[in-house]
Design an enzyme around this catalytic site. Structure first.
Site, mmCIF file in Angstrom:
data_model
loop_
_atom_site.group_PDB
_atom_site.id
_atom_site.type_symbol
_atom_site.label_atom_id
_atom_site.label_comp_id
_atom_site.label_asym_id
_atom_site.label_seq_id
_atom_site.Cartn_x
_atom_site.Cartn_y
_atom_site.Cartn_z
ATOM 1 C CD GLU A 176 -31.465 -18.897 10.945
ATOM 2 O OE1 GLU A 176 -30.253 -18.609 10.960
ATOM 3 O OE2 GLU A 176 -31.898 -19.986 10.533
ATOM 4 C CE LYS A 213 -29.324 -20.720 14.060
ATOM 5 N NZ LYS A 213 -28.964 -22.057 13.569
#
Length: 295
Positions: A176, A213
């Site tokens: 992420e 993400k």
């Protein structure tokens, strides 16, 4: 669900991943959003008990297990807790939901326009515990605040380096590298980020897969090359501070990208709602986010 079942559920499931991983620093804000007055708890243990009660109520809500939520990201204390009288990862899998664990320890101070992750010296021990509890994968967050190619490269390389440790432990990492949605140069910076991620993916050993993400891009479908890359199991989107309506509207413009929302899922839930009100409110958010994810 075994590992093969969970891999299939994440790769092809028509739904989204719920982010239930607020940690120590963000828990007070999450509780305030839930309608719990600041100062209603005495000490960290009471604070975490309150947030766990919220998460258990979500997990046990009928609408949470209706098939539209394919995964859930947990904080370590949530992973170690129970829901419905069973360990949380086990209970999630009973409901058809794949469990993930947040593993990062927070962010370093900003340098080169980014915030790298703090060191994780005990990561292997945490991963071993997670795998023993039936967790499928992990999530770890860095933040990009400016289009600085040096900083963006540092963030991506750190994410892939830590991801290699997670893959070695038999879990699937969600990388992420969040791009701050308030950054004025985000449109150009996301193109730099895209190329850096592609470089990292191309360097992965054959057969290995990660998840990503990412902030919903300024340019719709910018991340299509990532979605189609053979080393990517799934690309999910964070809400990044957008309201549910804003996040869903923007996500719906990005084919193949599914949601992994926290604020966008929880923003209208309150501890004082009756079970009927709580389930109705949560159900509406789940329906809206699910629709944006499969649109």
């Amino acid at each position: 669900m075994n590992t093969e079942d969970m891999t299939r559920r994440i790769a092809t499931g028509e739904g989204f991943i719920a982010a239930l991983d607020q940690s120590g620093g963000s828990t007070p804000k999450a509780l305030t959003g839930y309608g719990v007055a600041d100062g209603s708890w005495s000490g960290e243990d009471e604070m975490f008990a309150l947030i766990h009660a919220m998460r258990e109520r979500i997990i046990e809500s009928p609408c949470f297990g209706n098939g539209k939520v394919v995964g859930a990201i947990l904080f370590e204390k949530t992973m170690d807790g129970t829901a419905g009288g069973k360990p949380v990862p086990e209970r999630l899998k009973e409901r058809g939901i794949v469990p993930f664990l947040k593993v990062d320890k927070g962010l370093e101070d900003e340098a080169n326009g980014v915030q790298l992750m703090k060191p994780m010296p005990d990561l292997e021990n945490l991963l071993a515990r997670a795998r023993a509890k039936g967790v499928f994968g992990t999530k770890m967050r860095s933040v990009i605040k400016a289009n600085d190619p040096v900083g963006i490269t540092q963030v991506v390389r750190q994410q892939f380096a830590e991801g290699a440790r997670i893959l070695a432990a038999g879990l699937v990492p969600i990388l992420e590298p969040e791009y701050d949605i308030k950054a004025a140069d985000r449109a150009e910076g996301e193109k730099v980020l895209l190329n850096a991620i592609l470089e990292g993916l191309d360097a992965l050993p054959e057969g290995q897969q990660v998840m990503l993400k990412l902030s919903i891009p300024v340019e719709a479908n910018l991340y299509k090359p990532l979605i189609e890359h053979p080393a990517v199991l799934r690309v999910v989107a964070l809400s990044g501070g957008y309201s549910t309506d804003e996040a869903c509207e923007k996500l719906g413009q990005n084919q193949g990208m599914i949601a992994s929302f926290s604020r966008g899922l929880l923003q209208d839930l309150r501890h004082y709602q009756s079970d009927e009100e709580f389930d109705s409110t949560l159900g509406k958010a789940i329906d809206q986010i699910h629709l944006a994810s499969v649109r």
